[in-house]
Design a protein around this motif. Structure first.
Motif, PDB file in Angstrom:
ATOM      1  N   VAL A 128      32.060  47.525  49.616  1.00 40.56           N
ATOM      2  CA  VAL A 128      32.497  46.219  50.018  1.00 40.56           C
ATOM      3  C   VAL A 128      31.950  45.184  48.886  1.00 40.56           C
ATOM      4  O   VAL A 128      30.475  45.231  48.979  1.00 40.56           O
ATOM      5  CB  VAL A 128      32.344  45.999  51.436  1.00 40.56           C
ATOM      6  N   TYR A 129      32.708  44.512  48.518  1.00 37.10           N
ATOM      7  CA  TYR A 129      32.101  43.378  47.718  1.00 37.10           C
ATOM      8  C   TYR A 129      32.617  41.816  48.208  1.00 37.10           C
ATOM      9  O   TYR A 129      33.835  42.021  48.567  1.00 37.10           O
ATOM     10  CB  TYR A 129      32.442  43.544  46.155  1.00 37.10           C
ATOM     11  N   GLU A 130      31.776  41.152  48.410  1.00 37.45           N
ATOM     12  CA  GLU A 130      32.224  39.732  48.961  1.00 37.45           C
ATOM     13  C   GLU A 130      31.932  38.794  47.809  1.00 37.45           C
ATOM     14  O   GLU A 130      31.305  38.390  47.616  1.00 37.45           O
ATOM     15  CB  GLU A 130      31.429  39.349  50.224  1.00 37.45           C
ATOM     16  N   GLY A 131      33.128  38.156  47.744  1.00 41.12           N
ATOM     17  CA  GLY A 131      33.267  36.940  46.560  1.00 41.12           C
ATOM     18  C   GLY A 131      33.258  35.678  47.205  1.00 41.12           C
ATOM     19  O   GLY A 131      32.597  35.305  48.356  1.00 41.12           O
ATOM     20  N   THR A 132      33.405  34.286  46.533  1.00 38.51           N
ATOM     21  CA  THR A 132      33.268  33.391  47.242  1.00 38.51           C
ATOM     22  C   THR A 132      34.449  32.442  47.222  1.00 38.51           C
ATOM     23  O   THR A 132      35.501  32.924  46.772  1.00 38.51           O
ATOM     24  CB  THR A 132      32.450  32.348  46.100  1.00 38.51           C
ATOM     25  N   GLU A 133      34.369  31.507  48.129  1.00 38.76           N
ATOM     26  CA  GLU A 133      35.932  30.693  48.366  1.00 38.76           C
ATOM     27  C   GLU A 133      36.137  29.724  47.208  1.00 38.76           C
ATOM     28  O   GLU A 133      37.231  29.294  47.036  1.00 38.76           O
ATOM     29  CB  GLU A 133      35.610  30.055  49.804  1.00 38.76           C
ATOM     30  N   ILE A 134      34.916  29.149  46.801  1.00 39.03           N
ATOM     31  CA  ILE A 134      35.059  28.134  45.541  1.00 39.03           C
ATOM     32  C   ILE A 134      34.991  29.079  44.182  1.00 39.03           C
ATOM     33  O   ILE A 134      33.910  29.755  44.101  1.00 39.03           O
ATOM     34  CB  ILE A 134      34.143  27.054  45.624  1.00 39.03           C
ATOM     35  N   GLU A 135      35.908  28.969  43.494  1.00 41.12           N
ATOM     36  CA  GLU A 135      35.947  29.772  42.090  1.00 41.12           C
ATOM     37  C   GLU A 135      36.154  28.882  40.816  1.00 41.12           C
ATOM     38  O   GLU A 135      36.678  27.727  40.944  1.00 41.12           O
ATOM     39  CB  GLU A 135      36.977  30.642  42.216  1.00 41.12           C
ATOM     40  N   THR A 136      35.629  29.366  39.650  1.00 35.67           N
ATOM     41  CA  THR A 136      36.261  28.638  38.509  1.00 35.67           C
ATOM     42  C   THR A 136      37.618  29.087  38.228  1.00 35.67           C
ATOM     43  O   THR A 136      38.006  30.059  38.553  1.00 35.67           O
ATOM     44  CB  THR A 136      35.060  28.989  37.513  1.00 35.67           C
ATOM     45  N   ASP A 137      38.163  28.159  37.435  1.00 38.14           N
ATOM     46  CA  ASP A 137      39.285  28.502  37.009  1.00 38.14           C
ATOM     47  C   ASP A 137      39.468  29.790  36.283  1.00 38.14           C
ATOM     48  O   ASP A 137      40.433  30.482  35.943  1.00 38.14           O
ATOM     49  CB  ASP A 137      39.815  27.418  35.923  1.00 38.14           C
ATOM     50  N   TYR A 138      38.262  29.790  35.472  1.00 35.67           N
ATOM     51  CA  TYR A 138      38.200  31.158  34.366  1.00 35.67           C
ATOM     52  C   TYR A 138      38.306  32.373  35.290  1.00 35.67           C
ATOM     53  O   TYR A 138      39.176  33.322  34.922  1.00 35.67           O
ATOM     54  CB  TYR A 138      36.787  31.009  33.614  1.00 35.67           C
ATOM     55  N   TYR A 139      37.597  32.465  36.357  1.00 36.49           N
ATOM     56  CA  TYR A 139      37.532  33.805  36.995  1.00 36.49           C
ATOM     57  C   TYR A 139      38.769  33.791  37.987  1.00 36.49           C
ATOM     58  O   TYR A 139      39.377  34.976  38.079  1.00 36.49           O
ATOM     59  CB  TYR A 139      36.444  33.841  38.208  1.00 36.49           C
ATOM     60  N   ASN A 140      39.295  33.028  38.518  1.00 34.11           N
ATOM     61  CA  ASN A 140      40.574  32.887  39.265  1.00 34.11           C
ATOM     62  C   ASN A 140      41.877  33.192  38.381  1.00 34.11           C
ATOM     63  O   ASN A 140      42.774  33.712  38.939  1.00 34.11           O
ATOM     64  CB  ASN A 140      40.807  31.675  40.255  1.00 34.11           C
ATOM     65  N   PHE A 141      41.778  32.422  37.194  1.00 34.54           N
ATOM     66  CA  PHE A 141      43.160  32.767  36.252  1.00 34.54           C
ATOM     67  C   PHE A 141      42.848  33.082  35.030  1.00 34.54           C
ATOM     68  O   PHE A 141      43.417  34.366  34.640  1.00 34.54           O
ATOM     69  CB  PHE A 141      43.733  31.413  36.327  1.00 34.54           C
ATOM     70  N   THR A 142      42.072  32.694  34.057  1.00 35.51           N
ATOM     71  CA  THR A 142      41.897  32.978  32.804  1.00 35.51           C
ATOM     72  C   THR A 142      41.591  34.274  32.538  1.00 35.51           C
ATOM     73  O   THR A 142      42.097  35.107  31.792  1.00 35.51           O
ATOM     74  CB  THR A 142      41.018  32.062  32.234  1.00 35.51           C
ATOM     75  N   ALA A 143      40.374  34.808  33.183  1.00 33.10           N
ATOM     76  CA  ALA A 143      39.910  36.427  32.972  1.00 33.10           C
ATOM     77  C   ALA A 143      40.810  37.262  33.470  1.00 33.10           C
ATOM     78  O   ALA A 143      41.046  38.516  33.068  1.00 33.10           O
ATOM     79  CB  ALA A 143      38.702  36.388  33.675  1.00 33.10           C
ATOM     80  N   LEU A 144      42.037  36.727  34.483  1.00 36.80           N
ATOM     81  CA  LEU A 144      42.878  37.734  34.975  1.00 36.80           C
ATOM     82  C   LEU A 144      44.199  37.782  33.971  1.00 36.80           C
ATOM     83  O   LEU A 144      45.304  37.668  34.679  1.00 36.80           O
ATOM     84  CB  LEU A 144      43.053  37.427  36.610  1.00 36.80           C
TER      85      LEU A 144
END
Ligand code: PHE
Length: 340
Positions: A128-144
């Motif tokens: 199990v890995y727990e992420g954060t609720e606030i993200e940067t645009d990079y992790y939420n979109f660009t890197a994906l």
């Protein structure tokens, strides 16, 4: 004198025997033996007794006093015993009475689903890995694989906090953090809250997802399908199968929408599956090479699959909840009904 003492004694004994309650008994003691008591008055009057009679009279007074004292003590004991008995009587409990009912608590349906998913995937070796609720645009979109001008950004109505920060719209952001921190083999699930500007009977601006990511040598779509078949049987019951339909996500290629055979009608068509025999439960796919490479993973050696499960959707299907809002209103009459 003798008669007087006799009278005091008789009166006193009668009063003592009559007195109910400790307070009354004390009053009686005061009126006879107290500073201004009857017997005390006799003692005070001793000086008027002729000196030769004093020892005798003194003896009578003492006898009277002793008799009264012993009656007082006996009465006191009796009253105390009666008080104790009354207390026992009033505190008596009927052990055959039905016990008081205790309110039993219940885990929130989303917590129940989350625990079940973690159990199921945990038994298949996922961490199990727990992420954060606030993200940067990079992790939420660009890197994906979703750069600024990518049309897929419109698929999710994002709450931006600043040009750089946003409320995480998908747990997929956690994939990137995991791949940056860890080298393959990777096998994680990541539960988390996600936020999208979307609001109707089946959508809430905040909902919960569980991401899954597997990266290893020789991972294919078949591995995804095999794992999903095990998963849906464990969560919805034996005999349930999955069907993959082509779809699109920027970070997976190929991408699929995963349906389960309807667990209500068994596939013949009903209201739940809108007559199709299938229910859509999650999005998934083979991890796009561009995403792996962006995280420094050699795509000549490794490949992976990913999936994203909407937990409210699973809870609504599993527990027959028709409006997502019921899960956020905290109405105990609703929540108490929802458990396995
Ligand atoms: N992140 C996607 C969504 O929120 C779901 C998804 C996860 C699809 C992982 C493919 C792989 O819609």
């Amino acid at each position: 004198m003798r008669e007087k003492l006799q009278k005091i004694r008789e009166n006193a004994i009668a009063e003592i025997e009559k007195s109910e309650g400790l307070e009354r008994l004390n009053e009686v003691r005061q009126t006879i033996l107290g500073k201004k008591g009857e017997l005390t008055a006799v003692l005070k009057a001793m000086k008027e007794v002729a000196p030769q009679d004093r020892p005798k009279v003194g003896q009578w007074v003492n006898e009277t006093r002793e008799a009264i004292e012993s009656h007082l003590t006996a009465r006191l004991k009796k009253l105390e015993e009666a008080a104790l008995l009354a207390r026992y009587e009033s505190e008596k409990i009927d052990i055959t009475m039905p016990a008081e009912k205790h309110q039993k608590g219940n885990l929130h349906p989303i917590t129940q689903i989350r625990n079940q998913l973690i159990d199921i995937f945990g038994s298949m070796g996922f961490e199990v890995y727990e992420g954060t609720e606030i993200e940067t645009d990079y992790y939420n979109f660009t890197a994906l694989n979703t750069p600024d001008d990518h049309p897929a950004r419109d698929m999710q109505d994002t709450f931006y906090l600043s040009p750089e920060y946003l409320l995480c719209t998908q747990t997929s952001a956690g994939q990137i953090h995991v791949m940056e921190e860890k080298k393959p083999p990777i096998k994680i699930v990541s539960p988390g809250k996600v936020f999208r500007s979307d609001d109707d009977a089946t959508h809430s601006p905040m909902f919960t997802q569980m991401e899954g990511l597997v990266v290893d040598k020789g991972i294919t779509l078949c591995d995804l399908k095999g794992m999903l078949d095990v998963f849906v049987r464990k969560i919805f019951g034996d005999g349930i199968t999955t069907r993959l339909r082509p779809s699109y996500f920027p970070f997976t290629e190929p991408s699929v929408e995963v349906d389960v055979s309807c667990f209500q009608c068994g596939g013949s068509g009903c209201r739940l599956c809108k007559g199709t025999g299938w229910i859509e439960v999650l999005g998934a796919g083979v991890v796009n090479n561009r995403v792996l490479e962006g995280c420094g993973i050699d795509t000549e050696i490794y490949s992976g699959f990913a999936f994203g499960i909407g937990m409210e959707r699973i809870a609504m299907l599993k527990y027959g909840i028709n409006n997502i809002k019921l899960m956020f209103e905290s109405d105990l009459r609703v929540l108490n009904q929802i458990s396995d």
